[in-house]
Design a protein around this motif. Sequence first.
Motif, mmCIF file in Angstrom:
data_model
loop_
_atom_site.group_PDB
_atom_site.id
_atom_site.type_symbol
_atom_site.label_atom_id
_atom_site.label_comp_id
_atom_site.label_asym_id
_atom_site.label_seq_id
_atom_site.Cartn_x
_atom_site.Cartn_y
_atom_site.Cartn_z
ATOM 1 N N LEU A 47 0.836 -1.207 0.000
ATOM 2 C CA LEU A 47 0.000 0.000 0.000
ATOM 3 C C LEU A 47 0.867 1.252 0.000
ATOM 4 C CD1 LEU A 47 -2.816 -1.026 2.539
ATOM 5 C CD2 LEU A 47 -3.022 -0.842 0.049
ATOM 6 N N ALA A 48 2.002 1.176 0.707
ATOM 7 C CA ALA A 48 2.936 2.310 0.716
ATOM 8 C C ALA A 48 3.488 2.537 -0.686
ATOM 9 C CB ALA A 48 4.064 2.053 1.715
ATOM 10 N N GLU A 49 3.894 1.447 -1.329
ATOM 11 C CA GLU A 49 4.478 1.553 -2.676
ATOM 12 C C GLU A 49 3.472 2.094 -3.685
ATOM 13 O OE1 GLU A 49 6.080 -2.267 -3.639
ATOM 14 O OE2 GLU A 49 7.652 -2.068 -2.104
ATOM 15 N N MET A 50 2.220 1.703 -3.522
ATOM 16 C CA MET A 50 1.201 2.179 -4.459
ATOM 17 C C MET A 50 0.793 3.625 -4.179
ATOM 18 S SD MET A 50 -1.175 -1.229 -4.382
ATOM 19 C CE MET A 50 -2.580 -0.547 -5.248
ATOM 20 N N GLY A 51 1.324 4.187 -3.094
ATOM 21 C CA GLY A 51 0.998 5.578 -2.773
ATOM 22 C C GLY A 51 -0.306 5.721 -2.023
ATOM 23 N N ILE A 52 -0.867 4.579 -1.569
ATOM 24 C CA ILE A 52 -2.164 4.642 -0.875
ATOM 25 C C ILE A 52 -1.988 5.219 0.533
ATOM 26 C CG2 ILE A 52 -4.168 3.296 -0.127
ATOM 27 C CD1 ILE A 52 -3.887 3.056 -3.075
ATOM 28 N N LEU A 53 -0.859 4.906 1.178
ATOM 29 C CA LEU A 53 -0.656 5.453 2.522
ATOM 30 C C LEU A 53 -0.517 6.976 2.463
ATOM 31 C CD1 LEU A 53 1.762 2.903 4.279
ATOM 32 C CD2 LEU A 53 -0.718 2.829 3.959
ATOM 33 N N GLY A 54 0.106 7.462 1.396
ATOM 34 C CA GLY A 54 0.302 8.910 1.270
ATOM 35 C C GLY A 54 -0.883 9.625 0.661
ATOM 36 N N ALA A 108 8.245 15.471 11.515
ATOM 37 C CA ALA A 108 9.240 14.400 11.430
ATOM 38 C C ALA A 108 8.571 13.039 11.597
ATOM 39 C CB ALA A 108 10.313 14.602 12.504
ATOM 40 N N GLN A 109 7.643 12.966 12.538
ATOM 41 C CA GLN A 109 6.939 11.707 12.781
ATOM 42 C C GLN A 109 6.066 11.343 11.574
ATOM 43 O OE1 GLN A 109 7.226 9.578 15.540
ATOM 44 N NE2 GLN A 109 6.121 8.291 14.068
ATOM 45 N N LEU A 110 5.411 12.361 11.028
ATOM 46 C CA LEU A 110 4.503 12.139 9.908
ATOM 47 C C LEU A 110 5.236 11.521 8.713
ATOM 48 C CD1 LEU A 110 1.688 12.433 8.723
ATOM 49 C CD2 LEU A 110 2.282 14.762 8.039
ATOM 50 N N ALA A 111 6.470 12.004 8.484
ATOM 51 C CA ALA A 111 7.236 11.502 7.336
ATOM 52 C C ALA A 111 7.385 9.977 7.411
ATOM 53 C CB ALA A 111 8.609 12.175 7.308
ATOM 54 N N LYS A 112 7.569 9.461 8.624
ATOM 55 C CA LYS A 112 7.741 8.007 8.789
ATOM 56 C C LYS A 112 6.423 7.256 8.654
ATOM 57 C CE LYS A 112 11.718 8.587 11.804
ATOM 58 N NZ LYS A 112 12.052 8.849 13.218
ATOM 59 N N ILE A 113 5.342 7.949 8.916
ATOM 60 C CA ILE A 113 4.022 7.308 8.806
ATOM 61 C C ILE A 113 3.595 7.212 7.341
ATOM 62 C CG2 ILE A 113 1.568 7.673 9.316
ATOM 63 C CD1 ILE A 113 2.559 8.765 12.051
ATOM 64 N N VAL A 114 3.886 8.279 6.606
ATOM 65 C CA VAL A 114 3.496 8.313 5.190
ATOM 66 C C VAL A 114 4.219 7.216 4.407
ATOM 67 C CG1 VAL A 114 3.569 9.720 3.101
ATOM 68 C CG2 VAL A 114 2.952 10.766 5.287
ATOM 69 N N THR A 115 5.472 6.916 4.784
ATOM 70 C CA THR A 115 6.212 5.866 4.076
ATOM 71 C C THR A 115 5.835 4.470 4.569
ATOM 72 O OG1 THR A 115 7.977 6.020 5.710
ATOM 73 C CG2 THR A 115 8.235 7.341 3.695
ATOM 74 N N GLY A 116 5.112 4.391 5.676
ATOM 75 C CA GLY A 116 4.733 3.088 6.211
ATOM 76 C C GLY A 116 5.788 2.476 7.110
ATOM 77 N N GLU A 117 6.884 3.207 7.304
ATOM 78 C CA GLU A 117 7.999 2.727 8.116
ATOM 79 C C GLU A 117 7.558 2.585 9.591
ATOM 80 O OE1 GLU A 117 10.957 5.674 7.432
ATOM 81 O OE2 GLU A 117 12.199 5.001 9.107
ATOM 82 N N GLN A 118 6.698 3.496 10.029
ATOM 83 C CA GLN A 118 6.177 3.442 11.396
ATOM 84 C C GLN A 118 4.659 3.632 11.370
ATOM 85 O OE1 GLN A 118 8.055 6.103 14.181
ATOM 86 N NE2 GLN A 118 10.006 4.987 14.089
#
Lengths: 377, 401
Positions: A47-54, A108-118
């Motif tokens: 989902l992250a790769e498809m851009g759905i998380l962002g 800073a936290q948001l950046a990690k959420i958008v990528t799905g890392e956290q």
Amino acid sequence: MDFSQTDEQKMLQESVKRLLERSYDFETRQKMLQSGRPWSPEIWEALAEMGILGLPFAEEVGGFGGSMADVVAVAEPFGAHLLIEPYVSSILLAGQCLAQSDSPAAQAQLAKIVTGEQTAAFAHEEGKGTADPALVSLAATEAEDGFTLSGEKRMVLGATQADTLVVSARTRGTAPDADGLSLFMVDPKQQGVSIRSFVTIDGRHAAHITFDGVQIPSDRRVADDAHEVLQTVISRAIVALCAEAVGAMGALLRQTSEYASTRKQFGAPIATFQTISHRLADMKIAYVKARSCLLYTTALMDAGRAGAPDISILKGQIGTLGREIGEAAIQTHGGVGMTDEVSIGHFHKRILTINALFGDSEYHFRAVGKSLATGGA
Amino acid sequence: MSSQTKEELDAFRAEVAAYLDTAPTDAIREAGRKTTSAFAPFEQGAAWQAILNEKGWAAPDWPEEYGGTGWSAEQRTIFEEEYRKQDLPPLLPNSLKMVGPLLIDLGTEEQKAKYLPRILSGEDYWTQGYSEPNSGSDLASLKCSAVADGDDYIIDGSKIWTTFAHKSNRMFMLVRTSNEGKKQQGITFLLLDRTDFAGMDVRPIKGLDGHAEFCEVFFDNVRVPQSGRVGAENEGWSVAKHLLKHERNGSANSPVLVRYLKRITEAAQDETSPFGGKLSDDPVFQRDLGALHADVTTLAQFERLIMGGHEMINDPALPSIAKTMNSELIQRVSVMMTRVAGLEGLSMQLDALAVGSGVDPMGSELDLISMPFYLNSRATTIYAGTNEVQRDLIARSLQIA
């Protein structure tokens, strides 16, 4: 207003459907639930790769600036496949709260959420279905260099796995004052945070969380005067949850129609009996109503014209119509509908959960009626 | 879909509102407030249609070349909303929503020229002769016969539930012209130029609400010209099915319900709850009102999606879904109305309900209309194909062959 999907939305929805048809059939999901895994990291990554998380976030924070209609386009197939990944809790609730903040810590936290890392969890509910953020009473007392949080949050979805908690709290006043609300970022491992984990009826990992004098530095307050932010974020999450419910209702209608058309008793498919066929017709009417309300409210929201009564109408309708469809689906399936082994009951439990979150249909219908009867709308 | 800007639509709304402020007579307004049925009081309804026709607004959804307005879906909705705000009587549907559109689609040039202008002006009113005492939901079993004789047909039999037959000057009907083959074959669609042909007898039937709205019509060797046929002989069933599309796919039904709900809400502010205080402050009333308002709103949302051309318009079950939703919602609104009126709804007040009687109602205007509206609304799930038949059709769209 335009109610039809754009070509881009159709493509987006198709690509989500293809992913889920390939990798998220009911048996696969059952195995995952039975293994005790909270969700599938592979799907989350896809989902992250498809851009759905962002999707719902602005381009500046690595998102795609998607509209409500875009989110609804992906949330319907999420519901049809009973996706248990923390899309609503981490992306649409916690993530969107952070996105409304200009604090560097939040960004800073948001950046990690958008990528799905956290992932992040939204610690807001206090046990009343807390549809109105003004009802929040968890105390954030000003202390040296920050705040002290004391109180309890309930039904925090994805809390056990979350890297951060976004907590709504009150720095002044008492419920139901709209004034005095703030949002804090809290590390779940911090001293004073006790987490009681459980699994919900619809297979999600969640927790009740107690905050016992938890010290929060000032720079972890990511929003003050947060009532409006909370309302906006929750309203949009409600629309997405309703889209999931409508996706689940569509699946129930389809599967129940198929079952009734093939299951034979007294020598004939049960769908040929008028009692059954009329129940199927009622399910379809309920589905058309639910979907019409969803699509219209989504368009209103994208036009900037969705007020509190519009959201309440949607939430009330989805809860009621969803329960109707789910109960009719179980009855039509007979004994099989009572088992954990077929998807029917799982859809129903997802719908029941969605009804109970952020105010159930009774609450929202009364809110609509009260506003009308007392001349508010 | 929308080609007009918000400013243009606002200007249109203002134009419609200004016209509707001044055009209707007092009697027409009174008829609107006292409408307790899908059919408004006949005489005032016809008078209002004539006035609207002068303005060119009697049939907004007809094609422009036949006298329609060429309005967009948004404009038609705006017109409907402004219309309902003023509680104006709905125009009688048989001519404008049924025969008219049918003739536009399937009529001969001669039939169009002869009938359409008088349908628009309201000079002609058409009653519908479909059901028979033994052919209701199973309409195709109808027996009223028409036997060819020279250039004429000779009709024998009877028709029932012919709304306003006693006030109509014309009739469209289904007759049996053959008993060969399936029952749907052998049916013919006829237009009757008069309702007083020799051998025709119209008997009004008093309804639950005390009004004679529908009738039974008897035919005893009634001679009518064959030129009144629409479509070929024995192919009337497909003509009727075509007409049904117009009947079920009509314009927005939600604005009238929105308006009734507003009247209910206002009345509740003047009613006392048996638990003390105002009814409008009662939490149970508020919840039930909210649930009903949500359903009326959803009907409006559904209608706007359809009028906007959403893809669900391609669902063959859509007309049946719309009919079921709308008819059952009318009934629920009517129940809520009687609930607010309570005991006051029990007094028979036919004289006060008559337009121009000058008799003051005993309670409020809502008290006056509530029970007749409720009783009349029992028909909504029976007429135009019972809701049981509609559910059969909806279910058919779900069955996997």
